[in-house]
Scaffold this motif. Structure first.
Motif, PDB file in Angstrom:
ATOM      1  N   ASP A 174      11.318  20.064  56.652  1.00 26.40           N
ATOM      2  CA  ASP A 174      10.813  21.069  57.575  1.00 26.40           C
ATOM      3  C   ASP A 174       9.476  20.648  58.170  1.00 26.40           C
ATOM      4  O   ASP A 174       9.291  20.662  59.371  1.00 26.40           O
ATOM      5  N   HIS A 175       8.531  20.276  57.299  1.00 26.47           N
ATOM      6  CA  HIS A 175       7.243  19.805  57.811  1.00 26.47           C
ATOM      7  C   HIS A 175       6.514  18.949  56.797  1.00 26.47           C
ATOM      8  O   HIS A 175       6.863  18.914  55.621  1.00 26.47           O
ATOM      9  N   HIS A 209      -4.230  29.769  56.191  1.00 20.40           N
ATOM     10  CA  HIS A 209      -3.476  30.177  55.003  1.00 20.40           C
ATOM     11  C   HIS A 209      -4.346  31.091  54.137  1.00 20.40           C
ATOM     12  O   HIS A 209      -5.037  30.619  53.241  1.00 20.40           O
ATOM     13  N   GLY A 233       1.975  16.416  51.620  1.00 22.88           N
ATOM     14  CA  GLY A 233       2.919  17.395  51.121  1.00 22.88           C
ATOM     15  C   GLY A 233       4.144  17.404  52.010  1.00 22.88           C
ATOM     16  O   GLY A 233       4.043  17.181  53.225  1.00 22.88           O
ATOM     17  N   CYS A 289       7.584  19.730  52.909  1.00 19.31           N
ATOM     18  CA  CYS A 289       8.286  20.994  52.764  1.00 19.31           C
ATOM     19  C   CYS A 289       9.714  20.847  53.280  1.00 19.31           C
ATOM     20  O   CYS A 289       9.937  20.258  54.346  1.00 19.31           O
ATOM     21  N   ARG A 308      13.496  22.851  54.113  1.00 23.78           N
ATOM     22  CA  ARG A 308      14.101  24.151  54.392  1.00 23.78           C
ATOM     23  C   ARG A 308      15.524  24.168  53.841  1.00 23.78           C
ATOM     24  O   ARG A 308      16.211  23.138  53.845  1.00 23.78           O
ATOM     25  N   ALA A 324       7.378  30.516  48.313  1.00 21.90           N
ATOM     26  CA  ALA A 324       7.606  29.069  48.398  1.00 21.90           C
ATOM     27  C   ALA A 324       7.972  28.600  46.999  1.00 21.90           C
ATOM     28  O   ALA A 324       7.347  29.009  46.018  1.00 21.90           O
ATOM     29  N   ILE A 380       7.846  25.623  44.568  1.00 20.98           N
ATOM     30  CA  ILE A 380       7.084  24.379  44.474  1.00 20.98           C
ATOM     31  C   ILE A 380       7.580  23.545  43.300  1.00 20.98           C
ATOM     32  O   ILE A 380       7.695  24.042  42.179  1.00 20.98           O
ATOM     33  N   PHE A 423       7.858  21.000  48.123  1.00 26.34           N
ATOM     34  CA  PHE A 423       8.189  22.416  48.040  1.00 26.34           C
ATOM     35  C   PHE A 423       9.227  22.784  49.087  1.00 26.34           C
ATOM     36  O   PHE A 423       9.535  22.002  49.987  1.00 26.34           O
ATOM     37  N   GLU A 424       9.783  23.973  48.931  1.00 31.51           N
ATOM     38  CA  GLU A 424      10.801  24.442  49.855  1.00 31.51           C
ATOM     39  C   GLU A 424      10.519  25.891  50.230  1.00 31.51           C
ATOM     40  O   GLU A 424       9.895  26.644  49.478  1.00 31.51           O
ATOM     41  N   MET A 425      11.006  26.269  51.414  1.00 27.91           N
ATOM     42  CA  MET A 425      10.897  27.640  51.899  1.00 27.91           C
ATOM     43  C   MET A 425      12.311  28.219  51.935  1.00 27.91           C
ATOM     44  O   MET A 425      13.049  28.023  52.909  1.00 27.91           O
TER      45      MET A 425
END
Length: 225
Positions: free
Chosen positions: A4-5, A33, A86, A88, A90, A120, A122, A135-137
């Motif tokens: 994702d990013h 944030h 980092g 991320c 999805r 999230a 992690i 990590f993932e959302m």
């Protein structure tokens, strides 16, 4: 696994953003944030985006719930040797309201800037400081090109970049990697190599033009296309 990013910690966000703009990238909206002590500037592409992250509240980043992710240590990577990156991911969720997680041994971070009940997830790789934060959302599975109208970002760049197709992260030599990192390297566009310093190389559009731009020492970033 869909990336994702990517975030990269920097102490020179203005200079880096200016360099990326001069290179031909269109900048999207910036972000803060709350409760995490960081802010970012962002550059979006069809399938992923880049975050330039810096610390705005030292107390929050050191003492909030996110402390376990070692964000403060990552922000000071020149002195701590922690990885400043980092990644991320999805994930699309099943329609039966069950939650399917990529990092099954991860821990849930309920941030004040996420909708109530969302988190999230992690990866539990904090014992591997040379690895990036992973990590993932689980509740947001859209690529930038599919964002709803109110969240749309500039996706047209002067240099014509469309999609991020490969990411190579250079890490110091290690004896072993965490299970989460091994999973990411096996199932995503992320690859790894060994070197003396941290570096991330982003390849756009399958590198068809065979060109490359090195942004070090301003930031540990190389872009190829």
């Amino acid at each position: 696994m869909e990336l994702d990013h990517i975030f990269i910690f920097t102490h020179q966000a203005q200079q880096v953003a200016t360099a990326l703009q001069s290179f031909g990238l269109s900048e999207g909206t910036a972000n803060v944030h709350p409760g995490q002590g960081t802010a970012c500037r962002r550059f979006f592409f069809q399938n992923a985006y880049i975050e330039l992250v810096w610390v705005i509240n030292e107390d929050e980043i050191k003492h909030s719930e996110i402390k376990r992710a070692n964000l403060w240590e990552r922000s000071q990577y020149e002195f701590t040797n922690y990885c400043p990156f980092g990644f991320c991911f999805r994930t699309e969720q099943p329609s039966d309201h069950a939650i399917r997680l990529v990092f099954e041994d991860g821990w849930r971070y309920y941030s004040v800037y996420l909708p109530q009940g969302q988190f999230a997830n992690i990866a539990s790789n904090e014992a591997f400081p040379v690895e990036p934060m992973l990590f993932e959302m689980p509740f947001f599975g859209l690529a930038p090109k599919d964002y709803p109208q109110q969240k749309r970002q500039p996706l047209t760049h002067a240099n014509g970049f469309q999609e991020l197709t490969k990411v190579t992260i250079t890490l110091p030599p290690v004896n072993d990697l965490s299970s989460a990192m091994k999973k990411v390297l096996h199932e995503s566009i992320l690859h790894s190599s060994q070197g003396n310093t941290y570096l991330v190389t982003l390849e756009f559009d399958d590198g068809k033009q065979g060109q490359q731009q090195n942004f070090t020492p301003l930031i540990p970033l190389v872009i190829s296309w």
